[in-house]
Design a protein around this motif. Structure first.
Motif, PDB file in Angstrom:
ATOM      1  N   ALA A  59      -4.757   5.008  -6.053  1.00  0.00           N
ATOM      2  CA  ALA A  59      -3.853   6.125  -5.775  1.00  0.00           C
ATOM      3  C   ALA A  59      -2.908   6.403  -6.932  1.00  0.00           C
ATOM      4  O   ALA A  59      -2.788   7.548  -7.392  1.00  0.00           O
ATOM      5  N   ILE A 102       0.837  -1.198   0.000  1.00  0.00           N
ATOM      6  CA  ILE A 102       0.000   0.000   0.000  1.00  0.00           C
ATOM      7  C   ILE A 102       0.872   1.249   0.000  1.00  0.00           C
ATOM      8  O   ILE A 102       0.550   2.265  -0.625  1.00  0.00           O
ATOM      9  N   TYR A 110      -3.877   1.062  -3.558  1.00  0.00           N
ATOM     10  CA  TYR A 110      -2.746   1.630  -4.299  1.00  0.00           C
ATOM     11  C   TYR A 110      -3.030   1.731  -5.795  1.00  0.00           C
ATOM     12  O   TYR A 110      -2.435   2.547  -6.493  1.00  0.00           O
ATOM     13  N   GLY A 143       1.756   2.545  -3.410  1.00  0.00           N
ATOM     14  CA  GLY A 143       0.746   3.392  -4.038  1.00  0.00           C
ATOM     15  C   GLY A 143       0.859   4.836  -3.599  1.00  0.00           C
ATOM     16  O   GLY A 143       0.767   5.765  -4.406  1.00  0.00           O
ATOM     17  N   VAL A 144       1.098   5.039  -2.314  1.00  0.00           N
ATOM     18  CA  VAL A 144       1.258   6.402  -1.794  1.00  0.00           C
ATOM     19  C   VAL A 144       2.514   7.050  -2.375  1.00  0.00           C
ATOM     20  O   VAL A 144       2.510   8.222  -2.769  1.00  0.00           O
ATOM     21  N   SER A 204      -4.399  -6.150  -9.046  1.00  0.00           N
ATOM     22  CA  SER A 204      -4.067  -4.763  -9.395  1.00  0.00           C
ATOM     23  C   SER A 204      -3.998  -4.578 -10.905  1.00  0.00           C
ATOM     24  O   SER A 204      -4.478  -3.574 -11.453  1.00  0.00           O
ATOM     25  N   TYR A 252       1.952   8.199  -5.980  1.00  0.00           N
ATOM     26  CA  TYR A 252       0.700   8.910  -6.207  1.00  0.00           C
ATOM     27  C   TYR A 252       0.897  10.122  -7.129  1.00  0.00           C
ATOM     28  O   TYR A 252       0.119  10.344  -8.067  1.00  0.00           O
ATOM     29  N   GLY A 301       1.690   2.468  -9.630  1.00  0.00           N
ATOM     30  CA  GLY A 301       1.607   1.649  -8.428  1.00  0.00           C
ATOM     31  C   GLY A 301       1.610   0.175  -8.744  1.00  0.00           C
ATOM     32  O   GLY A 301       2.240  -0.629  -8.051  1.00  0.00           O
ATOM     33  N   ALA A 337       4.818  -2.171  -7.598  1.00  0.00           N
ATOM     34  CA  ALA A 337       4.470  -3.217  -6.639  1.00  0.00           C
ATOM     35  C   ALA A 337       4.726  -4.600  -7.236  1.00  0.00           C
ATOM     36  O   ALA A 337       5.191  -5.520  -6.544  1.00  0.00           O
TER      37      ALA A 337
END
Length: 521
Positions: free
Chosen positions: A174, A20, A171, A23-24, A350, A27, A179, A183
């Motif tokens: 975001a 997660i 994510y 994702g931040v 995702s 962003y 992301g 990931a």
């Protein structure tokens, strides 16, 4: 059910924070534009999309499927997974053609290859199909996680289906594809490492390779170690005719686009690569990792058979690889194993959330509804559609019981009637939009009739997978070839523009000569 200890929970929590957090972290990049949200700005080196190809095709349903076919058919069942070898051909043929086009999606590419009303109808059809198919895939992958959580924790299946797909969506919402791909890089490393650890742990729990062979022979199951253990040319559950069909599909499939439902995932990775060469490398290496992974899983499935022979229920023996990990790994490793399962699960979820949203945003909203939309609006539409896809996947997931049955239907049968048209659209200039569109319409009807409806009413006997494939190929050809020749070829100006841009292989002689006459080559 299993009991998790402090160290187990620590692995799980740390992994979720890591995913997660990605994702931040990305962003700001994901929100910049439609290209960033869906293709990471088309600037990725080959190894990032390659790791994403591998991670995406390593889903929670995949070990169930591989274990299922190997447990049932022996190591020869691994040939079921060989269809993915089409990517090795595609890396040097259709991958290069598609990357040169700069189309975001396969639906958009169709408007570059074809022209007029037929091309627009195709774009709308394929984008709608892909929105449906991504929800379908999200549903079966999500239900696979539901089954795992039911086995581990005694939860109702819908809890595992909903919980982890929802966490993954954080994510994706975001950072979009930024992301997803970053990931995936982490998840591919975690997943590949744990697949090796669990598989070899299970193999040695069964006594090691030599002991597995000896026990299978003692049990009268020695045929299971023969990769060519067919039941005859055309008879039995596993005939050689099926194997030849698979080789035919795997080798020639790479010459086209869309010959497997996996193409649409690969197409996004192809367009996210920074050059044509990077795109080719990404598909080739990602596929190589997939095939190596399948081989390891296949041997582990034999180990599971030695440990737990003669299980009748497919839903039960499909869980074999997971049982090797949860029943034989030591305390502290169980949580790490479950974190890896989350990596396997989340990477696929995702991808299909972002991919389905790209078709809805780029091909429906941006192309048909609001061509003047700002980049900010397009990103927010992408996020909104991501939520709708997530909710739709929950509905589909609750409809599925046996993973293998649904997966074989989607991979083999629903693509059979359009397999050859997907090659013809790349290799043959005369194949037009109306021929291609008619192949889709015909296949949609024929696949359900041949697989489900006619056998249910006794009109058609139950056919094996390869027989269904060839029958659907024939029935489809009886529709799209006449339609192609009874309608006009595509406009030559449109074909010349496409040819100069994409430089396709195959039977493009008239178009090439026209391009040369115009001084464009």
């Amino acid at each position: 059910m299993i009991t998790l200890h402090f160290l187990d929970w620590l692995w799980i929590v740390l992994f979720l924070i890591l995913m997660i957090g990605a994702g931040v972290l990305f962003y700001r990049l994901g929100k910049r534009s439609e290209s960033d949200f869906f293709l990471a700005g088309r600037g990725l080196p080959w190894w990032l999309p390659a790791s994403s190809v591998y991670a995406t095709h390593t889903a929670t349903d995949t070990p169930m499927w591989v274990t299922g076919v190997v447990y049932k058919y022996g190591i020869a069942g691994i040939w079921y997974t060989f269809f993915s070898a089409w990517c090795a051909i595609s890396a040097f043929v259709s991958t290069r053609i598609f990357r040169r086009s700069l189309a975001y999606t396969q639906a958009e590419w169709n408007t570059l290859r074809f022209g007029g009303l037929g091309a627009e109808l195709l774009r709308g059809w394929i984008s709608g199909w892909q929105i449906f198919m991504n929800m379908f895939i999200l549903g079966w992958v999500g239900m696979a996680m539901g089954k795992i959580c039911a086995y581990l924790f005694g939860w109702d299946e819908w809890i595992g289906l909903v919980l982890f797909s929802s966490l993954c969506s954080i994510y994706v919402l975001a950072a979009g594809y930024w992301g997803v791909v970053m990931a995936d890089f982490q998840q591919s490393i975690i997943a590949f490492s744990v697949i090796l650890i669990v598989s070899f742990w299970g193999i040695f729990a069964a006594g090691g390779p030599t002991e597995i062979v000896a026990k299978l022979t003692e049990m009268g199951e020695g045929w299971r170690i023969n990769p060519f253990a067919f039941t005859g040319w055309f008879t039995g559950d596993f005939p050689a005719a099926w194997f030849l069909t698979m080789m035919f599909i795997a080798i020639l499939g790479g010459l086209g686009m869309g010959t497997s439902i996996d193409w649409y995932v690969e197409a996004q990775r192809i367009q996210s690569a920074r050059t044509v060469r990077d795109a080719s490398y990404s598909i080739w290496w990602g596929t190589a990792l997939v095939l190596m992974r399948n081989a390891v899983w296949g041997v582990a499935a034999l180990a599971f058979f030695v440990l737990y022979p003669n299980i009748e229920s497919a839903a039960e023996y499909e869980m074999g690889w997971f049982r090797l990990g949860f029943e034989f790994l030591p305390v502290g490793m169980i949580g790490f194993f479950f974190a890896a399962i989350l990596a396997i699960h989340i990477s696929t979820i995702s991808t299909h959330l972002n991919l389905g949203a790209m078709y809805a945003t780029r091909d429906l909203y941006h192309h048909y509804i609001n061509p003047k939309a700002t980049q900010k609006q397009l990103v927010w539409v992408g996020r909104f559609v991501t939520v709708l896809l997530l909710l739709g996947s929950f509905v589909y997931g609750l409809m599925m019981e046996e993973i293998t049955e649904w997966l074989i239907f989607a991979l083999w049968i629903m693509a059979a009637g359009i397999w050859l048209p997907n090659i013809l659209q790349v290799l043959w200039w005369r194949f037009n939009a109306w021929g291609y569109l008619s192949s889709w319409m015909a296949n949609l009807a024929f696949s359900w009739l041949v697989v489900w409806v006619l056998p249910a009413f006794g009109v058609l006997p139950a056919l094996q997978d390869y027989q269904q494939f060839w029958l659907l190929m024939l029935l489809g050809a009886l529709v799209y070839f006449p339609v192609t020749f009874l309608t006009k070829p595509e406009n030559m100006d449109h074909l010349v523009k496409y040819y100069v841009m994409s430089r396709p292989l195959g039977w493009w002689g008239p178009v090439r000569r026209e391009a040369e006459n115009r001084g464009l080559l």
